[in-house]
Write a protein that holds these residues in place. Structure first.
Motif, PDB file in Angstrom:
ATOM      1  N   ALA B 236       1.127  -1.328  -0.058  1.00 40.16           N
ATOM      2  CA  ALA B 236       0.057   0.120   0.395  1.00 40.16           C
ATOM      3  C   ALA B 236       1.420   1.577   0.154  1.00 40.16           C
ATOM      4  N   ASP B 237       0.259   2.145  -0.437  1.00 40.93           N
ATOM      5  CA  ASP B 237       1.433   2.920  -0.820  1.00 40.93           C
ATOM      6  C   ASP B 237       0.503   3.851   0.254  1.00 40.93           C
ATOM      7  N   VAL B 238      -0.835   4.221   1.043  1.00 37.65           N
ATOM      8  CA  VAL B 238      -1.157   5.270   1.706  1.00 37.65           C
ATOM      9  C   VAL B 238      -2.760   4.088   2.655  1.00 37.65           C
ATOM     10  N   VAL B 239      -2.367   4.826   4.231  1.00 40.35           N
ATOM     11  CA  VAL B 239      -2.790   3.550   4.556  1.00 40.35           C
ATOM     12  C   VAL B 239      -3.293   4.400   5.168  1.00 40.35           C
ATOM     13  N   MET B 240      -5.207   4.262   5.664  1.00 41.44           N
ATOM     14  CA  MET B 240      -6.234   5.508   6.339  1.00 41.44           C
ATOM     15  C   MET B 240      -6.820   5.009   7.539  1.00 41.44           C
ATOM     16  N   ALA B 241      -6.478   5.280   8.723  1.00 39.55           N
ATOM     17  CA  ALA B 241      -7.444   4.590   9.648  1.00 39.55           C
ATOM     18  C   ALA B 241      -8.400   4.760  10.398  1.00 39.55           C
ATOM     19  N   LEU B 242      -9.856   4.163  10.406  1.00 43.67           N
ATOM     20  CA  LEU B 242     -10.470   5.633  10.732  1.00 43.67           C
ATOM     21  C   LEU B 242     -11.235   5.223  12.062  1.00 43.67           C
ATOM     22  N   ARG B 243     -11.337   6.019  13.067  1.00 45.33           N
ATOM     23  CA  ARG B 243     -12.276   5.909  14.088  1.00 45.33           C
ATOM     24  C   ARG B 243     -12.825   5.223  14.259  1.00 45.33           C
ATOM     25  N   LEU B 244     -12.571   4.021  15.250  1.00 47.15           N
ATOM     26  CA  LEU B 244     -13.757   3.445  16.141  1.00 47.15           C
ATOM     27  C   LEU B 244     -13.888   3.568  17.026  1.00 47.15           C
ATOM     28  N   GLN B 245     -16.142   3.583  17.257  1.00 49.93           N
ATOM     29  CA  GLN B 245     -16.097   4.341  18.114  1.00 49.93           C
ATOM     30  C   GLN B 245     -16.913   2.447  18.829  1.00 49.93           C
ATOM     31  N   SER B 246     -16.182   3.596  19.976  1.00 47.37           N
ATOM     32  CA  SER B 246     -16.698   1.830  21.105  1.00 47.37           C
ATOM     33  C   SER B 246     -17.952   1.396  21.312  1.00 47.37           C
ATOM     34  N   GLU B 247     -18.730   2.492  20.621  1.00 45.82           N
ATOM     35  CA  GLU B 247     -20.336   2.035  21.274  1.00 45.82           C
ATOM     36  C   GLU B 247     -20.251   0.501  19.375  1.00 45.82           C
ATOM     37  N   ARG B 248     -19.768   0.707  18.792  1.00 47.94           N
ATOM     38  CA  ARG B 248     -19.759  -0.825  17.874  1.00 47.94           C
ATOM     39  C   ARG B 248     -20.059  -2.112  18.836  1.00 47.94           C
ATOM     40  N   GLN B 249     -19.419  -2.074  19.883  1.00 44.95           N
ATOM     41  CA  GLN B 249     -18.832  -3.229  20.346  1.00 44.95           C
ATOM     42  C   GLN B 249     -20.490  -3.624  20.678  1.00 44.95           C
ATOM     43  N   ASP B 250     -20.621  -2.769  22.061  1.00 52.41           N
ATOM     44  CA  ASP B 250     -22.240  -3.283  22.156  1.00 52.41           C
ATOM     45  C   ASP B 250     -23.428  -3.081  20.429  1.00 52.41           C
ATOM     46  N   GLY B 251     -23.814  -2.810  19.421  1.00 52.11           N
ATOM     47  CA  GLY B 251     -24.248  -2.941  19.485  1.00 52.11           C
ATOM     48  C   GLY B 251     -23.926  -4.190  18.355  1.00 52.11           C
ATOM     49  N   GLY B 252     -23.479  -4.875  18.799  1.00 52.11           N
ATOM     50  CA  GLY B 252     -22.936  -6.372  18.273  1.00 52.11           C
ATOM     51  C   GLY B 252     -22.102  -6.190  17.433  1.00 52.11           C
ATOM     52  N   TYR B 253     -21.639  -5.531  16.708  1.00 50.28           N
ATOM     53  CA  TYR B 253     -20.383  -5.164  14.892  1.00 50.28           C
ATOM     54  C   TYR B 253     -19.530  -6.419  15.239  1.00 50.28           C
TER      55      TYR B 253
END
Lengths: 456, 327
Positions: B236-253
């Motif tokens: 890869a030439d560019v790696v873009m990391a996105l914010r992980l919202q902690s709510e996602r854990q509760d949402g079952g994701y």
């Protein structure tokens, strides 16, 4: 409205009566609100004095349409629609009978509310109105409503429409308990857990718009559950507004196994897809147009993809789906002039239904006769034998008749709508096929100002 | 001192809603102008009179630090009057509808409304009903964040010298990311190849399923999906990391943040599979230790601070183009 003359003659129409497989050019003679004859040409010499003659060359004459599913909003939401405006919009759309859903305020969960609607309809309405009672008290999904009392007062079916009967056990009891009442339970199939937060169909368009999708499984899971319950109980299940190819497959299987189930589909699910939310009227499905996030496309069940539309059309043609219902859901302007997420679900359908559906006939997907059947005999069968006479042109039956021009082109202009609900994604769209005259019990309740063939 | 060498391409545009309706030429013009703006930002006295007499309102219905301040600074450096309005403390609290708020601002003669809203499509509602105002989308729901995408494009082009042919990996909660959606349009239009990676539950189901469903001519047809980050990051030439919202854990994701970190955190080890000199980017705000390791966030590959600086320049360029193209 003109007073009803004793005798009316509809002349030179293409008479389509699906109840008798009739399709011929002829006249319909009406007397005292009932059909005298609807076949052979009536010689003018024998007509009584003052007989009203409606020239109908080039027009189709058929039984008036019966809508199993609409929202008249009264009582409680008169700013969205009233029985007066809703029934007039219906007459303009060719509908002579409306079954109105009980998500009013108060909900139709008591004899008193049924009675109120019937009284209002007699006083203000121009077409027949048949209230649908709630399955559960207050539509809360907790306890059964007094179904027998509702039926005795005049409710023709039961539904918590707008909401599903979510509790499977309660749905089972409702099907069991109502089996001897001779009225179907019409369920709005939506697994609220699977559809949580969803505002349109899951799919490419939802991904592009960043809107939360409703998977087809949200409908299909409950359709499958209800079919199992219908088999278990032998109750009369009717599936409201099916929208997915998967639901069609489930209903087909169930019917093959002899499960007593009927199903309806709406004009919009037969004709347009989720790409209309992009604001390009379906012409470009790849990016958001200037009219993007068109809240007029927000409806439950959501507009889905072309494969679903195709499956629904085939199912309607083959009779797997029994009938067409509008799910006319009028809203005030403010409920729709907000973000897509905040907008109310629902489309105002009564006045565009025929024009939309005629696209299917013009494209050769269904014959006009089939369409008429699915708008008359089909819904009457769902409601039961007492409705047979409203879906036929047989002599001696009430003269509920619609005349329409199958080829008249017109452009949808919501300023011309009689319905208070101007919420349609079809604004500005050209349709082909329009109602010319509607009669209820022999009385003209709608007459178009300028129809192409009239008077010729 | 005026701003030097601005390209006129793109003049005539009234709104910036997303990048889907930008041509590659128009994007290139914004990036060119951003470079001129970057030069202004490097001066001792950061002030040019370009937008004197113009009024910009930032209308924010959601919390924001960098985007709002970045727009405010952009407007002020260009000598516009900038009024900040947030939902709390305004008539919005009294239930004034979004559209009424927009009409009110239009009636006051506001030139540009910069809007952030939790609902996808909110800026489109304003754009459709307001005929004398430019609407700039500063983030709408899960839909789009076009100025973030433009600053990402600018950052990559400045650092790596080009966009075409680059391999860009976007990793994390793509499903809920408006930045990812706009980046997809932007990078794809400029000829970069984007690969989405992350837990299958946080990737848009359509990208997982729609293999081959898009016509080859479609701008997003080249987008790849790979839930295996080690493989996706390769070269890869560019790696873009996105914010992980902690709510996602509760949402079952997600089963747990721990498992997320193990599979999708951008670490030095993983970054070493990318091209030497690959850029690490993040739209912020960042959860160090979750989507990126602290070492990587502040390491040599990180372009995160530069993204922020460039954000001001890109927004200056856009505001300039919008307000001068419509006099």
């Amino acid at each position: 409205m003109t007073p009803s003359p004793e005798t009316v003659l509809i002349q030179n129409a293409r008479v389509i009566d699906p109840s008798r497989n009739l399709d011929l050019t002829g006249d319909i003679l009406i007397s005292g609100g009932k059909i005298v004859s609807a076949e052979a040409q009536v010689p003018p010499e024998g007509l009584p004095q003052g007989c009203q003659v409606i020239p109908a060359k080039g027009l189709v004459a058929c039984p008036g349409f019966i809508d199993l599913h609409c929202h008249l909003r009264e009582p409680g939401f008169e700013y969205k629609e009233t029985i007066a405006t809703g029934t007039r919009a219906a007459a303009k759309g060719g509908f002579t009978s409306l079954c109105c859903m009980p998500n009013t305020q108060p909900a139709i969960d008591s004899a008193a509310v049924v009675d109120f609607i019937l009284r209002r309809a007699r006083a203000e309405g121009v077409v027949r109105v048949f209230p649908i009672g709630c399955v559960t008290k207050g539509r809360h999904g907790k306890k059964l409503a007094e179904l027998e009392e509702l039926a005795s007062a005049g409710a023709v079916a039961f539904s918590d429409d707008g909401d599903p009967v979510h509790d499977a056990n309660l749905m089972r009891r409702a099907l069991t308990y109502s089996a001897d009442l001779g009225r179907p339970i019409s369920n709005h199939c939506q697994d609220r857990v699977l559809s949580r937060g969803g505002v349109m169909a899951e799919g490419w368009t939802a991904t592009l718009l960043g809107l939360t999708g409703i998977p087809a499984a949200a409908e299909e899971a409950m359709v499958a559950r209800d079919l199992a319950l219908a088999e278990l109980t032998g109750g009369r299940l009717h599936l409201a507004h099916l929208s997915t190819a998967g639901s069609v497959a489930l209903v087909m299987q169930a019917k093959e196994r002899g499960i007593p189930v009927t199903a309806e589909v709406c004009p919009h699910h037969l004709t347009i897809t989720d790409t209309w939310a992009l604001g390009n009227k379906g012409t470009n499905g790849d990016s958001v147009g200037t009219g993007g996030y068109d809240t007029a496309t927000k409806v439950y069940p959501p507009l889905r993809q072309q494969a679903d539309v195709d499956a629904l059309v085939d199912a309607l043609s083959e009779g797997i789906i029994d009938c067409i219902a509008t799910d006319h859901a009028p809203h005030d302007v403010v409920s729709k002039r907000v973000t897509y997420q905040d907008a109310a679900f629902g489309i105002s359908v009564l006045e565009t239904a025929l024009g939309s559906l005629m696209q299917l006939a013009h494209r050769g997907k269904l014959s006009i006769n089939q369409l008429v059947e699915r708008l008359t005999v089909g819904p009457a069968k769902v409601l039961g034998p007492s409705f047979t006479d409203l879906a036929t042109l047989k002599p001696g039956t009430p003269a509920d008749i619609v005349l329409f021009d199958p080829d008249l082109e017109w452009t949808v202009d919501t300023r011309q709508f009689i319905s208070n609900g101007k919420n349609t994604p079809l604004e500005g769209v050209k349709l082909k096929g329009r109602v010319a005259v509607t009669l209820v019990e022999g009385k003209v309740v709608y007459q178009a100002l300028n129809t192409r063939e009239q008077g010729s | 001192m005026p701003v030097g060498n601005l390209t006129a391409n793109g003049a005539g545009r009234r709104h910036v809603l997303d990048l889907d309706d930008f041509s590659p030429q128009e994007i290139a013009a914004v990036l060119d102008n951003s470079r001129a703006m970057r030069e202004v930002l490097g001066r001792d006295i950061k002030k040019v009179p370009a937008l004197r007499g113009r009024v910009i309102v930032t209308l924010f219905y959601e919390a924001s630090t960098r985007t709002r301040i970045s727009f405010e600074e952009a407007g002020k450096v260009l000598s516009a009057d900038v009024i900040n309005m947030s939902a709390s403390g305004s008539s919005v609290e009294k239930g004034e509808s979004l559209l009424d708020t927009g009409l009110t601002l239009q009636a006051m003669g506001i030139n540009v409304i910069v809007i952030r809203h939790p609902h996808s499509g909110a800026p489109y509602l304003l754009a459709r009903h307001l005929d004398r105002v430019s609407v700039v989308n500063a983030g709408d729901g899960l839909h789009a964040h076009p100025t973030q995408a433009l600053l990402d494009l600018y950052t990559v082009r400045e650092k790596l010298g080009k966009l075409e042919g680059l391999k860009v990996v976007i990793v994390g909660d793509v499903l809920h990311s408006r930045v990812a959606r706009s980046d997809l349009w932007g990078f794809a239009k400029m000829g970069a190849k984007v690969t989405l990676s992350g837990p299958a539950t946080l990737l848009p189901p359509e990208f997982l399923r729609c293999k081959g469903r898009l016509p080859e001519s479609h701008a997003l047809a080249s987008v790849q999906v790979d839930t295996d980050l080690d493989r996706a990051i390769d070269g890869a030439d560019v790696v873009m990391a996105l914010r992980l919202q902690s709510e996602r854990q509760d949402g079952g994701y997600l089963p747990s943040l721990r498992e997320y970190v193990r599979r999708w955190q951008v670490t030095e080890g993983r970054l070493s599979r990318a091209r030497p000199g690959a850029l690490l980017m993040h739209p912020g705000p960042m959860n160090e230790g979750i989507e990126v390791s602290a070492a990587v966030a502040h390491g040599d590959n990180s372009a995160i601070q530069e993204q922020v600086t460039n954000g001001v320049a890109v927004r200056m360029a856009l505001l300039y183009q919008l307000t001068t193209g419509n006099t």
